[in-house]
Design an enzyme around this catalytic site. Sequence first.
Site, short mmCIF file in Angstrom:
data_model
loop_
_atom_site.label_atom_id
_atom_site.label_comp_id
_atom_site.label_asym_id
_atom_site.label_seq_id
_atom_site.Cartn_x
_atom_site.Cartn_y
_atom_site.Cartn_z
N ASP A 119 0.85 -1.39 -0.15
CA ASP A 119 -0.05 0.00 -0.02
C ASP A 119 0.98 1.32 0.02
O ASP A 119 1.99 1.12 0.64
CB ASP A 119 -0.89 0.02 1.28
CG ASP A 119 -1.95 -1.13 1.12
OD1 ASP A 119 -2.33 -1.33 0.10
OD2 ASP A 119 -2.37 -1.39 2.23
N ASP A 135 -6.79 -1.67 -4.51
CA ASP A 135 -8.03 -1.24 -3.81
C ASP A 135 -8.98 -0.32 -4.37
O ASP A 135 -10.08 -0.32 -4.24
CB ASP A 135 -7.49 -0.75 -2.38
CG ASP A 135 -6.65 -1.58 -1.54
OD1 ASP A 135 -6.85 -2.66 -1.82
OD2 ASP A 135 -5.67 -0.99 -0.93
#
Length: 159
Positions: A119, A135
């Site tokens: 991330d 995401d």
Amino acid sequence: MTGSILRRAPLLGVAGLVVLVDQATKLLAASQLADGRIVQLLPGLINGQLVHNTGAAFSLFRGSVQWLGLLSLAVTTGLLIWVVRHRTPPFWQGMAVAFLLGGTLGNGIDRWRLGHVIDFLALVPINFPIFNPADIAINLAVLCFLVDLWSSRTSSRHG
């Protein structure tokens, strides 16, 4: 079977593009942000900050990499079977499946290859979990499913 896959080429192309963008940007983030550096990507809106997430969205189920990897594999397999076996879906439903397939596969590749998901996108104005392009694609899938649901209900009332 070949004709069925060819009719699904745009859907599979969108999913493939999601995976390509996701994996390329994660590779770039891992190389440029590995030293803990935070970089302004869109000043005042988005920063680049590397995080290794062993959980799911919002770090739920942290440390469940094997279970989440199997779940990613099952969802990816199920979506691919659905794409091949079903008729060409309406536009928004097809986009939803494409985004979900690409996002699930993008994060699944990280889990299988690295044991965590990379991330790196941090929203500056609000305290929100750091996320990645996969995401975003999964959230776009939800939005597309809602638009499809709304448009199919609207057309059934007026048609």
